[in-house]
Design a protein around this motif. Structure first.
Motif, PDB file in Angstrom:
ATOM      1  N   UNK A   1     -52.252  56.058 -21.200  1.00 50.27           N
ATOM      2  CA  UNK A   1     -52.373  54.677 -20.761  1.00 50.27           C
ATOM      3  C   UNK A   1     -51.015  54.109 -20.345  1.00 50.27           C
ATOM      4  N   UNK A   2     -49.983  54.394 -21.106  1.00 45.53           N
ATOM      5  CA  UNK A   2     -48.649  53.897 -20.783  1.00 45.53           C
ATOM      6  C   UNK A   2     -48.115  54.515 -19.493  1.00 45.53           C
ATOM      7  N   UNK A   3     -48.379  55.796 -19.279  1.00 48.70           N
ATOM      8  CA  UNK A   3     -47.918  56.456 -18.054  1.00 48.70           C
ATOM      9  C   UNK A   3     -48.601  55.845 -16.830  1.00 48.70           C
ATOM     10  N   UNK A   4     -49.914  55.648 -16.910  1.00 44.69           N
ATOM     11  CA  UNK A   4     -50.640  55.055 -15.783  1.00 44.69           C
ATOM     12  C   UNK A   4     -50.143  53.629 -15.538  1.00 44.69           C
ATOM     13  N   UNK A   5     -49.949  52.867 -16.611  1.00 41.24           N
ATOM     14  CA  UNK A   5     -49.471  51.492 -16.471  1.00 41.24           C
ATOM     15  C   UNK A   5     -48.095  51.458 -15.809  1.00 41.24           C
ATOM     16  N   UNK A   6     -47.192  52.333 -16.224  1.00 44.00           N
ATOM     17  CA  UNK A   6     -45.849  52.388 -15.627  1.00 44.00           C
ATOM     18  C   UNK A   6     -45.911  52.781 -14.155  1.00 44.00           C
ATOM     19  N   UNK A   7     -46.762  53.730 -13.827  1.00 48.20           N
ATOM     20  CA  UNK A   7     -46.895  54.139 -12.426  1.00 48.20           C
ATOM     21  C   UNK A   7     -47.469  53.009 -11.576  1.00 48.20           C
ATOM     22  N   UNK A   8     -48.413  52.251 -12.131  1.00 44.58           N
ATOM     23  CA  UNK A   8     -48.971  51.121 -11.391  1.00 44.58           C
ATOM     24  C   UNK A   8     -47.929  50.024 -11.186  1.00 44.58           C
ATOM     25  N   UNK A   9     -47.126  49.763 -12.201  1.00 40.91           N
ATOM     26  CA  UNK A   9     -46.092  48.738 -12.095  1.00 40.91           C
ATOM     27  C   UNK A   9     -45.046  49.131 -11.058  1.00 40.91           C
ATOM     28  N   UNK A  10     -44.705  50.406 -10.992  1.00 39.64           N
ATOM     29  CA  UNK A  10     -43.674  50.880 -10.078  1.00 39.64           C
ATOM     30  C   UNK A  10     -44.181  51.163  -8.667  1.00 39.64           C
ATOM     31  N   UNK A  11     -45.469  50.995  -8.426  1.00 39.41           N
ATOM     32  CA  UNK A  11     -46.016  51.262  -7.094  1.00 39.41           C
ATOM     33  C   UNK A  11     -46.124  49.965  -6.292  1.00 39.41           C
ATOM     34  N   UNK A  12     -46.352  50.118  -5.001  1.00 38.33           N
ATOM     35  CA  UNK A  12     -46.474  48.955  -4.132  1.00 38.33           C
ATOM     36  C   UNK A  12     -47.856  48.323  -4.288  1.00 38.33           C
ATOM     37  N   UNK A  13     -47.995  47.120  -3.758  1.00 32.69           N
ATOM     38  CA  UNK A  13     -49.280  46.414  -3.816  1.00 32.69           C
ATOM     39  C   UNK A  13     -50.365  47.203  -3.081  1.00 32.69           C
ATOM     40  N   UNK A  14     -50.004  47.801  -1.959  1.00 28.82           N
ATOM     41  CA  UNK A  14     -50.966  48.591  -1.187  1.00 28.82           C
ATOM     42  C   UNK A  14     -51.424  49.818  -1.976  1.00 28.82           C
ATOM     43  N   UNK A  15     -50.490  50.473  -2.660  1.00 27.79           N
ATOM     44  CA  UNK A  15     -50.845  51.630  -3.485  1.00 27.79           C
ATOM     45  C   UNK A  15     -51.751  51.224  -4.641  1.00 27.79           C
ATOM     46  N   UNK A  16     -51.485  50.068  -5.232  1.00 22.20           N
ATOM     47  CA  UNK A  16     -52.320  49.579  -6.324  1.00 22.20           C
ATOM     48  C   UNK A  16     -53.744  49.299  -5.843  1.00 22.20           C
ATOM     49  N   UNK A  17     -53.879  48.715  -4.658  1.00 20.53           N
ATOM     50  CA  UNK A  17     -55.211  48.468  -4.099  1.00 20.53           C
ATOM     51  C   UNK A  17     -55.932  49.779  -3.827  1.00 20.53           C
ATOM     52  N   UNK A  18     -55.203  50.760  -3.346  1.00 21.30           N
ATOM     53  CA  UNK A  18     -55.789  52.056  -3.050  1.00 21.30           C
ATOM     54  C   UNK A  18     -56.321  52.715  -4.327  1.00 21.30           C
ATOM     55  N   UNK A  19     -55.508  52.752  -5.367  1.00 20.83           N
ATOM     56  CA  UNK A  19     -55.922  53.365  -6.634  1.00 20.83           C
ATOM     57  C   UNK A  19     -57.074  52.584  -7.248  1.00 20.83           C
ATOM     58  N   UNK A  20     -57.025  51.263  -7.138  1.00 21.47           N
ATOM     59  CA  UNK A  20     -58.110  50.425  -7.652  1.00 21.47           C
ATOM     60  C   UNK A  20     -59.419  50.744  -6.928  1.00 21.47           C
ATOM     61  N   UNK A  21     -59.360  50.878  -5.612  1.00 17.82           N
ATOM     62  CA  UNK A  21     -60.569  51.170  -4.832  1.00 17.82           C
ATOM     63  C   UNK A  21     -61.099  52.573  -5.087  1.00 17.82           C
ATOM     64  N   UNK A  22     -60.198  53.523  -5.284  1.00 17.87           N
ATOM     65  CA  UNK A  22     -60.634  54.910  -5.475  1.00 17.87           C
ATOM     66  C   UNK A  22     -61.133  55.200  -6.885  1.00 17.87           C
ATOM     67  N   UNK A  23     -60.501  54.599  -7.904  1.00 14.22           N
ATOM     68  CA  UNK A  23     -60.791  55.021  -9.270  1.00 14.22           C
ATOM     69  C   UNK A  23     -61.271  53.912 -10.201  1.00 14.22           C
ATOM     70  N   UNK A  24     -60.703  52.718 -10.126  1.00 12.57           N
ATOM     71  CA  UNK A  24     -61.047  51.684 -11.095  1.00 12.57           C
ATOM     72  C   UNK A  24     -62.355  50.977 -10.743  1.00 12.57           C
ATOM     73  N   UNK A  25     -62.564  50.658  -9.488  1.00 10.64           N
ATOM     74  CA  UNK A  25     -63.783  49.986  -9.031  1.00 10.64           C
ATOM     75  C   UNK A  25     -64.415  50.797  -7.909  1.00 10.64           C
TER      76      UNK A  25
END
Length: 109
Positions: free
Chosen positions: A47-71
């Motif tokens: 959980x901490x690794x994923x959270x750190x990677x999300x914090x260090x990524x761009x807004x576009x990357x966060x939307x991409x990961x959210x669309x592919x895996x979270x929602x």
């Protein structure tokens, strides 16, 4: 990256939104054991690794990961997600693989 590692990271990302609930459930188990403690520590680390990677990524990357895996919509293909985010299919794959590689390095694999 090996296929097995990639699939395992995908399963971690799909379970990420529910990790807090799962950790609480394991901690509240009246038959809590040492094996549960090891499992919980692994979940917290992931959980901490994923959270750190999300914090260090761009807004576009966060939307991409959210669309592919979270929602993720199971009826939507990779092309559909790329179209929704207004990026090319190859850019989607590049950004996803870069994010997966960051998680792999964070987990020490």
């Amino acid at each position: 990256m090996k296929r097995a590692v990639f699939l395992h990271i995908e399963s971690i990302l799909r379970g990420y939104p529910r990790m807090n609930d799962y950790i609480k459930q394991r901690l509240n188990n009246k038959y809590y054991s040492l094996d549960d403690d090891k499992a919980i520590s692994v979940l917290i680390e992931q959980q901490m690794v994923v959270k750190n990677c999300l914090v260090n990524s761009t807004e576009e990357d966060q939307q991409l990961i959210d669309s592919l895996y979270f929602h993720h919509d199971p009826n939507k293909t990779i092309d559909g997600v790329a179209m929704d985010l207004n990026i090319s299919r190859s850019s989607l794959f590049y950004k996803r693989n870069k994010f997966m590689e960051a998680i792999r390095r964070g987990l020490g694999w």
